[in-house]
Design a protein around this motif. Structure first.
Motif, PDB file in Angstrom:
ATOM      1  N   SER A 261      14.860  -2.696  13.510  1.00  0.00           N
ATOM      2  CA  SER A 261      13.739  -3.418  13.103  1.00  0.00           C
ATOM      3  C   SER A 261      12.968  -2.757  12.082  1.00  0.00           C
ATOM      4  O   SER A 261      12.885  -1.483  12.273  1.00  0.00           O
ATOM      5  CB  SER A 261      13.069  -4.253  14.062  1.00  0.00           C
ATOM      6  OG  SER A 261      12.430  -3.364  14.949  1.00  0.00           O
ATOM      7  N   LYS A 262      11.911  -3.334  11.259  1.00  0.00           N
ATOM      8  CA  LYS A 262      10.983  -2.658  10.716  1.00  0.00           C
ATOM      9  C   LYS A 262       9.767  -2.440  11.497  1.00  0.00           C
ATOM     10  O   LYS A 262       9.343  -3.114  12.110  1.00  0.00           O
ATOM     11  CB  LYS A 262      10.475  -3.402   9.365  1.00  0.00           C
ATOM     12  CG  LYS A 262      11.697  -3.618   8.381  1.00  0.00           C
ATOM     13  CD  LYS A 262      11.241  -4.223   7.069  1.00  0.00           C
ATOM     14  CE  LYS A 262      12.353  -4.268   6.144  1.00  0.00           C
ATOM     15  NZ  LYS A 262      11.688  -4.973   4.774  1.00  0.00           N
TER      16      LYS A 262
ATOM     17  N   PRO B 136       6.094  -1.946  12.941  1.00  0.00           N
ATOM     18  CA  PRO B 136       4.822  -2.653  12.295  1.00  0.00           C
ATOM     19  C   PRO B 136       3.978  -1.953  11.471  1.00  0.00           C
ATOM     20  O   PRO B 136       3.991  -0.633  11.726  1.00  0.00           O
ATOM     21  CB  PRO B 136       4.430  -2.929  13.716  1.00  0.00           C
ATOM     22  CG  PRO B 136       4.863  -2.189  14.749  1.00  0.00           C
ATOM     23  CD  PRO B 136       6.203  -1.793  14.174  1.00  0.00           C
ATOM     24  N   ILE B 137       3.073  -2.344  10.619  1.00  0.00           N
ATOM     25  CA  ILE B 137       2.192  -1.474   9.828  1.00  0.00           C
ATOM     26  C   ILE B 137       0.946  -1.156  10.855  1.00  0.00           C
ATOM     27  O   ILE B 137       0.445  -1.837  11.518  1.00  0.00           O
ATOM     28  CB  ILE B 137       1.652  -2.484   8.809  1.00  0.00           C
ATOM     29  CG1 ILE B 137       2.847  -2.773   7.590  1.00  0.00           C
ATOM     30  CG2 ILE B 137       0.633  -1.757   7.930  1.00  0.00           C
ATOM     31  CD1 ILE B 137       3.746  -1.789   7.166  1.00  0.00           C
TER      32      ILE B 137
ATOM     33  N   SER C 198      13.069   1.459  15.132  1.00  0.00           N
ATOM     34  CA  SER C 198      12.588   0.834  14.044  1.00  0.00           C
ATOM     35  C   SER C 198      12.734   1.933  12.821  1.00  0.00           C
ATOM     36  O   SER C 198      12.584   3.164  12.859  1.00  0.00           O
ATOM     37  CB  SER C 198      11.255   0.502  14.480  1.00  0.00           C
ATOM     38  OG  SER C 198      10.990  -0.323  15.324  1.00  0.00           O
TER      39      SER C 198
ATOM     40  N   GLN D 176       1.913   5.423   6.486  1.00  0.00           N
ATOM     41  CA  GLN D 176       2.634   4.737   7.442  1.00  0.00           C
ATOM     42  C   GLN D 176       3.563   5.717   8.263  1.00  0.00           C
ATOM     43  O   GLN D 176       3.728   5.691   9.321  1.00  0.00           O
ATOM     44  CB  GLN D 176       3.426   3.683   6.888  1.00  0.00           C
ATOM     45  CG  GLN D 176       2.625   2.465   6.431  1.00  0.00           C
ATOM     46  CD  GLN D 176       1.752   1.936   7.890  1.00  0.00           C
ATOM     47  OE1 GLN D 176       2.381   1.762   8.916  1.00  0.00           O
ATOM     48  NE2 GLN D 176       0.512   1.742   7.667  1.00  0.00           N
TER      49      GLN D 176
ATOM     50  N   ASN E  25       2.894   6.546  12.172  1.00  0.00           N
ATOM     51  CA  ASN E  25       4.102   6.330  13.152  1.00  0.00           C
ATOM     52  C   ASN E  25       4.261   7.770  13.685  1.00  0.00           C
ATOM     53  O   ASN E  25       4.600   7.738  15.044  1.00  0.00           O
ATOM     54  CB  ASN E  25       5.250   5.927  12.336  1.00  0.00           C
ATOM     55  CG  ASN E  25       5.211   4.240  12.248  1.00  0.00           C
ATOM     56  OD1 ASN E  25       5.765   3.665  13.336  1.00  0.00           O
ATOM     57  ND2 ASN E  25       4.706   3.780  11.185  1.00  0.00           N
TER      58      ASN E  25
END
Length: 360
Positions: free
Chosen positions: A118-119, A121-122, A248, A256, A260
């Motif tokens: 999945s991507k 989250p920001i 992710s 970003q 992360n």
């Protein structure tokens, strides 16, 4: 002084320098001159001695010398294209680019994502530290060596999961790359021939998918690395040391990626390694570099003050853990500049979360 006498005097000095711990011929590229063949023979002699190289025949020796000379020319070109780093003679200087790619890279560069990915989250980026390094926080194991096996993808995968497992449990456990090499054959059903294939290459996201399905990875000490993919799978589910909760894909935005990294631990990333065959140190920031991804590595930190004497300014950079042993680069690490997706460093970035297992 006669030119030939001068060359012989220089040769004796070069061999004397070879006995020191900081051999200048191994640390930098030396410009050629009229006696380039003779000088290159000295480079080659020092290279063989430093890296314990031997060849099975005179024919093989002569072939490797020709390759070595070609790589000296490549290193000089790289130095001009990447002046903020140091390029020169490395343990890979007797390998053709094709041999180097086959034995020491191994990333399958398809960009299709497994179904469970999945991507990310920001995340907020306002208060990120100026400098950050997971090595200082105990989340990174020692530099490993994949040997002449195209299994870089497995080391990138384990490195990210080792860091995530550290955040989840407080324990740093070295995980088994060999389990991935032997047992992970995860495929993309929509793309034939895209399976993880041991020494013939793989992809970190597919390896995360395998780990999720298998239940986790064993410790390296329970399933040690052999550097070959000819053995049977020896996975023992009762000895799982770390398990994947989810993984992710991180946005291409560098803030970003940094956010992360700080929040979730070291990140599995891909890069184009064309300048890495000759890299010796400094912040690599080549004027031109392909973004075709061919090598899996681990992003462990970043810095704001990588001074570039050629360009006369500070260069922010990423800190990357490689899997070619600690005699390569800066103790096994690579610095590459931040800000312009140099060599595709921002193009394929994954974060993984771990859950605590009963066999910690």
């Amino acid at each position: 002084m006669d030119r030939r006498v001068a060359v012989l005097l220089l040769s004796s000095l070069l061999f004397s320098a070879a006995s020191t711990s900081e051999d200048p011929l191994i640390r930098q590229v030396v410009d050629g001159g009229d006696d380039q063949v003779l000088t290159d023979h000295h480079h080659f002699s020092i290279f063989k001695r430093k890296f314990g190289k031997s060849y099975t025949s005179q024919e093989e020796h002569d072939h490797r010398f020709k390759v070595f000379r070609a790589n000296l020319r490549r290193a000089r070109r790289h130095q001009k294209l990447d002046p903020s780093a140091v390029h020169g003679v490395t343990q890979f200087s007797d390998l053709t680019p094709s041999e180097f790619r086959t034995s020491y890279l191994g990333l399958r560069s398809r960009l299709r994502l497994p179904k469970d990915a999945s991507k990310a989250p920001i995340l907020p980026t306002e208060n990120l530290p100026a400098d950050f390094d997971w090595r200082d926080r105990g989340a990174v194991t020692g530099v490993k060596n994949q040997g002449s096996c195209g299994s870089c993808w497995s080391f990138s995968t384990t490195g990210a999961l080792e860091g995530a497992n550290f955040l989840a449990t407080g324990n740093l456990v070295s995980l088994s790359e060999q389990q991935l090499v032997d047992c992970d054959h995860e495929c993309d059903p929509e793309e034939p021939g895209s399976c993880d294939s041991g020494c013939n290459g793989g992809l970190m996201n597919s390896a995360f998918e395998y780990t999720l399905k298998a239940g986790g990875l064993m410790r390296e000490e329970d399933y040690p690395y052999t550097g070959t993919d000819r053995g049977a799978c020896k996975f023992d589910k009762s000895k799982i040391a770390a398990s994947v909760s989810n993984f992710s894909v991180v946005s291409l935005d560098e803030d970003q990626i940094a956010a992360n990294l700080v929040k979730n631990g070291p990140l599995a990333i891909a890069i184009n390694a064309v300048f890495m065959q000759t890299y010796m140190g400094g912040v690599s920031c080549p004027y031109i570099c392909s973004r075709r991804l061919d090598h899996g590595v681990l992003l462990v930190g970043y810095g704001s003050a990588g001074y570039s004497p050629v360009r006369m300014k500070e260069k922010p950079y990423w800190i990357i853990k490689n899997s070619w042993g600690d005699s390569w680069g800066e103790g096994g690490y690579y610095k590459i500049c931040r800000g312009r997706n140099i060599c595709g460093v921002d193009s394929m970035v994954s974060t993984v979360a771990a859950v605590q297992t009963t066999s910690q």
